[in-house]
Design an enzyme around this catalytic site. Structure first.
Site, short mmCIF file in Angstrom:
data_model
loop_
_atom_site.label_atom_id
_atom_site.label_comp_id
_atom_site.label_asym_id
_atom_site.label_seq_id
_atom_site.Cartn_x
_atom_site.Cartn_y
_atom_site.Cartn_z
N ASP A 64 18.80 47.98 -44.05
CA ASP A 64 20.08 48.41 -44.05
C ASP A 64 21.14 47.53 -43.40
O ASP A 64 21.05 46.52 -42.69
CB ASP A 64 20.06 49.86 -43.34
CG ASP A 64 19.38 50.07 -42.13
OD1 ASP A 64 19.12 48.89 -41.54
OD2 ASP A 64 18.94 51.17 -41.89
N ASN A 133 16.84 62.32 -36.06
CA ASN A 133 16.83 63.43 -36.96
C ASN A 133 15.95 63.10 -37.98
O ASN A 133 16.20 63.57 -39.01
CB ASN A 133 18.39 63.38 -37.75
CG ASN A 133 18.78 62.17 -38.22
OD1 ASN A 133 18.03 61.23 -38.30
ND2 ASN A 133 20.23 62.14 -38.84
N HIS A 135 15.65 60.39 -39.76
CA HIS A 135 16.14 59.44 -40.99
C HIS A 135 14.98 58.21 -40.76
O HIS A 135 14.39 57.78 -39.69
CB HIS A 135 17.51 58.86 -40.79
CG HIS A 135 17.69 58.30 -39.88
ND1 HIS A 135 19.11 58.29 -39.16
CD2 HIS A 135 17.38 56.99 -38.95
CE1 HIS A 135 19.32 57.29 -38.33
NE2 HIS A 135 18.13 56.65 -38.17
N GLU A 140 19.57 59.69 -44.47
CA GLU A 140 19.68 60.71 -43.52
C GLU A 140 19.21 61.98 -44.09
O GLU A 140 18.70 62.17 -45.27
CB GLU A 140 21.38 60.93 -43.41
CG GLU A 140 21.89 59.80 -42.69
CD GLU A 140 21.69 59.62 -41.22
OE1 GLU A 140 20.58 60.01 -40.67
OE2 GLU A 140 22.72 59.09 -40.65
C1 F6R Z 1 17.55 50.31 -38.26
C2 F6R Z 1 17.35 51.60 -39.07
C3 F6R Z 1 17.12 52.83 -38.41
C4 F6R Z 1 16.55 52.88 -37.00
C5 F6R Z 1 16.43 54.21 -36.20
C6 F6R Z 1 15.96 54.25 -35.06
O1 F6R Z 1 17.49 49.34 -39.40
O2 F6R Z 1 17.14 51.67 -40.32
O3 F6R Z 1 16.22 53.89 -39.29
O4 F6R Z 1 15.11 52.43 -37.05
O5 F6R Z 1 17.83 54.74 -36.49
O6 F6R Z 1 16.77 53.40 -34.09
P1 F6R Z 1 16.31 53.01 -32.64
O7 F6R Z 1 15.09 52.20 -32.63
O8 F6R Z 1 17.53 52.41 -31.98
O9 F6R Z 1 16.31 54.39 -31.89
#
Ligand code: F6R
Length: 248
Positions: A64, A133, A135, A140
């Protein structure tokens, strides 16, 4: 989904890097799908330390990118992938695909990204983190199993969680271009990393609730090859049944 529980974030990094290097040694890794953010950072540090040129001809596909953030912004995922993965592993920029979220036409940018991944032969191993959450990528809650790469609005909780990567919370973009659930599910195998108590409830819903858009990571239960590596804090809300499937 298979589960491996490790002591802490340092152990998570060691196991994550080992899995990636093992896939390479088995001849099963040409295209590595990479998550960004805090969780996989220890894995990428370990990889940089141990890879010794073995991953230099792997191609990278990001999950992303924030919409509207210049690619060279310190908070962009393009910058993250270049600094933390591509450069340390010796992977040239032309072998790195990130959704081009500065594009005027985001739909065309999403289609182009999917085409780039297809042209590269598809993702062999996808590294994922998980949002508090539930995702994955920036899919989301509400994201359906058939979703493809597309522009999405970030949940407020996600913006708050990611404010630590920006100078001020207002700077966190409101939209992103993300691989969809169905795009992610096309990877041949998936390594989901989770660390810290803030992820405990999300990991429990991902592994133990019936698959649904309420907890997008739960769609992964329908994938045949998912390994979850979690530290003890992230595994704390899992039921005895999940824990009894431990491989190590
Ligand atoms: C990042 C992504 C997100 C993260 C998630 C957890 O490319 O796609 O899904 O993996 O938000 O983020 P952290 O590891 O910073 O808690």
């Amino acid at each position: 989904m298979h589960l491996e529980v490790v002591a802490d974030d340092a152990a998570l990094g060691r196991v994550g890097a080992e899995r990636i290097l093992q896939a390479r040694a088995d001849g099963a890794l040409q295209v590595l799908g990479v998550a960004t953010g805090g969780t996989p950072a220890s894995t990428y540090r370990e990889l940089a330390r141990r890879a010794d040129g073995r991953l230099a001809d792997v191609r990278l596909a990001a999950l992303d990118e924030y919409v509207g953030l210049p690619a060279d912004h310190p908070g962009s995922y393009t910058t993250f992938v270049r600094r933390n993965i591509a450069e340390p592993l010796g992977i040239p920029p032309e072998h790195v695909a990130v959704p081009r979220a500065t594009a005027h036409d985001l739909e065309a940018a999403a289609a182009l990204f999917e085409q780039q991944v297809r042209d590269a032969g598809g993702v062999d191993l996808q590294i994922l983190g998980i949002g508090a959450n539930g995702h994955i990528g920036f899919n989301e809650p509400g994201s359906q199993a058939d979703s493809r790469t597309r522009a999405v609005t970030l949940a407020e909780r996600t913006r708050q969680d990611n404010a630590r990567f920006f100078d001020s919370p207002d700077e966190v973009p409101r939209e992103a271009l993300t691989q969809g659930i169905s795009t992610i599910m096309q990877a041949r195998s998936i390594l989901l990393l989770a660390s810290g108590s803030r992820k405990a409830d999300a990991l429990a819903c991902a592994m133990e609730q019936p698959p649904s858009a309420d907890c997008p990571a739960s769609w992964l239960q329908r994938h045949p090859h998912v390994l979850v590596v979690a530290d003890r804090a992230a595994a704390a809300a899992l039921s005895r049944q999940s824990l009894s499937s431990l491989r190590a």
